[in-house]
Design a protein around this motif. Structure first.
Motif, PDB file in Angstrom:
ATOM      1  N   VAL A  83       0.826  -1.196   0.000  1.00  8.42           N
ATOM      2  CA  VAL A  83       0.000   0.000   0.000  1.00  8.42           C
ATOM      3  C   VAL A  83       0.872   1.262   0.000  1.00  8.42           C
ATOM      4  O   VAL A  83       1.922   1.304   0.635  1.00  8.42           O
ATOM      5  CB  VAL A  83      -0.985   0.011   1.187  1.00  8.42           C
ATOM      6  CG1 VAL A  83      -0.274   0.237   2.502  1.00  8.42           C
ATOM      7  CG2 VAL A  83      -2.054   1.058   0.997  1.00  8.42           C
ATOM      8  N   VAL A  84       0.431   2.251  -0.769  1.00 11.45           N
ATOM      9  CA  VAL A  84       1.050   3.575  -0.768  1.00 11.45           C
ATOM     10  C   VAL A  84       0.029   4.487  -0.109  1.00 11.45           C
ATOM     11  O   VAL A  84      -1.101   4.610  -0.588  1.00 11.45           O
ATOM     12  CB  VAL A  84       1.371   4.066  -2.200  1.00 11.45           C
ATOM     13  CG1 VAL A  84       1.939   5.472  -2.166  1.00 11.45           C
ATOM     14  CG2 VAL A  84       2.322   3.105  -2.894  1.00 11.45           C
ATOM     15  N   THR A  85       0.417   5.106   1.009  1.00 10.09           N
ATOM     16  CA  THR A  85      -0.506   5.958   1.758  1.00 10.09           C
ATOM     17  C   THR A  85      -0.179   7.429   1.543  1.00 10.09           C
ATOM     18  O   THR A  85       0.931   7.782   1.149  1.00 10.09           O
ATOM     19  CB  THR A  85      -0.462   5.640   3.264  1.00 10.09           C
ATOM     20  OG1 THR A  85       0.860   5.843   3.738  1.00 10.09           O
ATOM     21  CG2 THR A  85      -0.912   4.224   3.543  1.00 10.09           C
ATOM     22  N   SER A  86      -1.157   8.255   1.828  1.00 15.07           N
ATOM     23  CA  SER A  86      -0.982   9.693   1.675  1.00 15.07           C
ATOM     24  C   SER A  86      -0.101  10.236   2.801  1.00 15.07           C
ATOM     25  O   SER A  86      -0.390  10.023   3.971  1.00 15.07           O
ATOM     26  CB  SER A  86      -2.338  10.397   1.701  1.00 15.07           C
ATOM     27  OG  SER A  86      -2.153  11.799   1.599  1.00 15.07           O
ATOM     28  N   PRO A  87       0.944  10.976   2.444  1.00 12.86           N
ATOM     29  CA  PRO A  87       1.803  11.549   3.473  1.00 12.86           C
ATOM     30  C   PRO A  87       1.278  12.872   4.030  1.00 12.86           C
ATOM     31  O   PRO A  87       1.899  13.480   4.891  1.00 12.86           O
ATOM     32  CB  PRO A  87       3.124  11.770   2.728  1.00 12.86           C
ATOM     33  CG  PRO A  87       2.689  12.029   1.323  1.00 12.86           C
ATOM     34  CD  PRO A  87       1.470  11.163   1.107  1.00 12.86           C
ATOM     35  N   MET A  88       0.106  13.315   3.506  1.00 11.24           N
ATOM     36  CA  MET A  88      -0.433  14.609   3.914  1.00 11.24           C
ATOM     37  C   MET A  88      -1.918  14.705   3.622  1.00 11.24           C
ATOM     38  O   MET A  88      -2.475  13.858   2.924  1.00 11.24           O
ATOM     39  CB  MET A  88       0.299  15.731   3.169  1.00 11.24           C
ATOM     40  CG  MET A  88       0.047  15.690   1.661  1.00 11.24           C
ATOM     41  SD  MET A  88       1.122  16.736   0.704  1.00 11.24           S
ATOM     42  CE  MET A  88       2.650  15.845   0.811  1.00 11.24           C
ATOM     43  N   VAL A  89      -2.525  15.736   4.143  1.00  7.77           N
ATOM     44  CA  VAL A  89      -3.916  16.061   3.839  1.00  7.77           C
ATOM     45  C   VAL A  89      -3.902  16.962   2.603  1.00  7.77           C
ATOM     46  O   VAL A  89      -3.075  17.863   2.502  1.00  7.77           O
ATOM     47  CB  VAL A  89      -4.576  16.806   5.024  1.00  7.77           C
ATOM     48  CG1 VAL A  89      -5.967  17.281   4.658  1.00  7.77           C
ATOM     49  CG2 VAL A  89      -4.612  15.910   6.252  1.00  7.77           C
ATOM     50  N   GLY A  90      -4.793  16.696   1.660  1.00  9.08           N
ATOM     51  CA  GLY A  90      -4.843  17.533   0.463  1.00  9.08           C
ATOM     52  C   GLY A  90      -5.827  16.992  -0.538  1.00  9.08           C
ATOM     53  O   GLY A  90      -6.731  16.232  -0.206  1.00  9.08           O
ATOM     54  N   ALA A 121      -1.534  20.500  -1.565  1.00  9.72           N
ATOM     55  CA  ALA A 121      -1.747  20.924  -0.183  1.00  9.72           C
ATOM     56  C   ALA A 121      -1.276  22.370  -0.072  1.00  9.72           C
ATOM     57  O   ALA A 121      -0.128  22.674  -0.408  1.00  9.72           O
ATOM     58  CB  ALA A 121      -0.968  20.032   0.778  1.00  9.72           C
ATOM     59  N   MET A 122      -2.167  23.238   0.321  1.00  6.83           N
ATOM     60  CA  MET A 122      -1.864  24.657   0.481  1.00  6.83           C
ATOM     61  C   MET A 122      -1.261  25.253  -0.792  1.00  6.83           C
ATOM     62  O   MET A 122      -0.239  25.936  -0.765  1.00  6.83           O
ATOM     63  CB  MET A 122      -0.942  24.858   1.681  1.00  6.83           C
ATOM     64  CG  MET A 122      -1.581  24.417   2.986  1.00  6.83           C
ATOM     65  SD  MET A 122      -0.523  24.592   4.415  1.00  6.83           S
ATOM     66  CE  MET A 122      -0.309  26.346   4.453  1.00  6.83           C
ATOM     67  N   ASN A 126       2.481  18.327  -4.692  1.00  6.27           N
ATOM     68  CA  ASN A 126       3.455  17.384  -4.136  1.00  6.27           C
ATOM     69  C   ASN A 126       3.366  16.059  -4.867  1.00  6.27           C
ATOM     70  O   ASN A 126       2.361  15.352  -4.735  1.00  6.27           O
ATOM     71  CB  ASN A 126       3.157  17.164  -2.648  1.00  6.27           C
ATOM     72  CG  ASN A 126       3.184  18.451  -1.862  1.00  6.27           C
ATOM     73  OD1 ASN A 126       4.243  18.942  -1.543  1.00  6.27           O
ATOM     74  ND2 ASN A 126       2.018  19.012  -1.569  1.00  6.27           N
ATOM     75  N   PRO A 127       4.390  15.693  -5.647  1.00  4.37           N
ATOM     76  CA  PRO A 127       4.341  14.397  -6.328  1.00  4.37           C
ATOM     77  C   PRO A 127       4.480  13.255  -5.325  1.00  4.37           C
ATOM     78  O   PRO A 127       5.304  13.311  -4.415  1.00  4.37           O
ATOM     79  CB  PRO A 127       5.535  14.442  -7.283  1.00  4.37           C
ATOM     80  CG  PRO A 127       6.431  15.501  -6.745  1.00  4.37           C
ATOM     81  CD  PRO A 127       5.593  16.450  -5.945  1.00  4.37           C
ATOM     82  N   GLU A 148      -6.790  12.187   3.255  1.00  5.07           N
ATOM     83  CA  GLU A 148      -6.321  12.422   4.614  1.00  5.07           C
ATOM     84  C   GLU A 148      -4.928  11.831   4.792  1.00  5.07           C
ATOM     85  O   GLU A 148      -4.520  10.937   4.054  1.00  5.07           O
ATOM     86  CB  GLU A 148      -7.281  11.757   5.612  1.00  5.07           C
ATOM     87  CG  GLU A 148      -8.686  12.300   5.586  1.00  5.07           C
ATOM     88  CD  GLU A 148      -8.783  13.717   6.125  1.00  5.07           C
ATOM     89  OE1 GLU A 148      -7.997  14.072   7.021  1.00  5.07           O
ATOM     90  OE2 GLU A 148      -9.625  14.472   5.636  1.00  5.07           O
ATOM     91  N   PHE A 149      -4.229  12.288   5.799  1.00  5.96           N
ATOM     92  CA  PHE A 149      -2.936  11.719   6.139  1.00  5.96           C
ATOM     93  C   PHE A 149      -3.095  10.230   6.442  1.00  5.96           C
ATOM     94  O   PHE A 149      -3.985   9.834   7.177  1.00  5.96           O
ATOM     95  CB  PHE A 149      -2.350  12.435   7.367  1.00  5.96           C
ATOM     96  CG  PHE A 149      -1.070  11.814   7.850  1.00  5.96           C
ATOM     97  CD1 PHE A 149       0.125  12.090   7.224  1.00  5.96           C
ATOM     98  CD2 PHE A 149      -1.079  10.943   8.923  1.00  5.96           C
ATOM     99  CE1 PHE A 149       1.305  11.506   7.663  1.00  5.96           C
ATOM    100  CE2 PHE A 149       0.095  10.350   9.369  1.00  5.96           C
ATOM    101  CZ  PHE A 149       1.290  10.639   8.732  1.00  5.96           C
TER     102      PHE A 149
END
Length: 157
Positions: A83-90, A121-122, A126-127, A148-149
């Protein structure tokens, strides 16, 4: 709080018809939000997604039951070794720009470091790159979907 099941069903149908991932209706202090967990093209089940209902004071209790039902399936995906998870909210973007083909599709061979998608994000793009080489076996987000993160984005095997 009384939940208008007819309204929820109507909103879920509207999501399906328009291929939207989320819709929210506000009527005074009452708010109903319906969101799909998976995009239509990647969904295995065609049932309406969990519903979150918000209103003063009663909202957390009303939303807890549908969320609890969806939790076991999500937990399994987050523990998958590829699994590749999101490192941030965006907001996830599957292509470099509107109208262009997506970075990856199910079945695509990827190399370590290859861009899989972009999370905005903001106002910063972000790749999200492949942590290892392999085959994309599942994509769990759709274009322009809020993430979500720690949320599972895709699986590489």
């Amino acid at each position: 709080m009384q939940v208008d099941k007819g309204l929820v069903r109507e909103l879920a149908e509207l999501l399906k018809e328009t291929d939207l991932t989320e819709i929210e209706v506000v009527d005074g202090e009452r708010r109903v939000r319906v969101a799909r967990q998976f995009p239509a093209q990647n969904a295995v089940v065609t049932a309406p997604a969990p519903v979150q209902v918000s209103a003063p004071a009663a909202a957390p209790a009303a939303a807890a039951a549908p969320a609890a039902a969806a939790a076991p399936a999500e937990a399994d995906l987050s523990k998958h070794p590829g699994v590749v998870t999101s490192p941030m909210v965006g907001t996830a973007y599957m292509a470099p720009e509107p109208g262009k083909p997506p970075f990856v599709t199910v079945g695509a061979q990827v190399k370590e470091g290859q861009t899989l998608l972009i999370i905005e994000a903001m106002k910063v793009m972000n790749p999200i790159t492949a942590p290892r080489a392999g085959t994309v076996t599942r994509i769990m987000v759709s274009n322009e979907q809020p993430v979500e993160f720690g949320e599972p984005l895709l699986i590489i095997e």
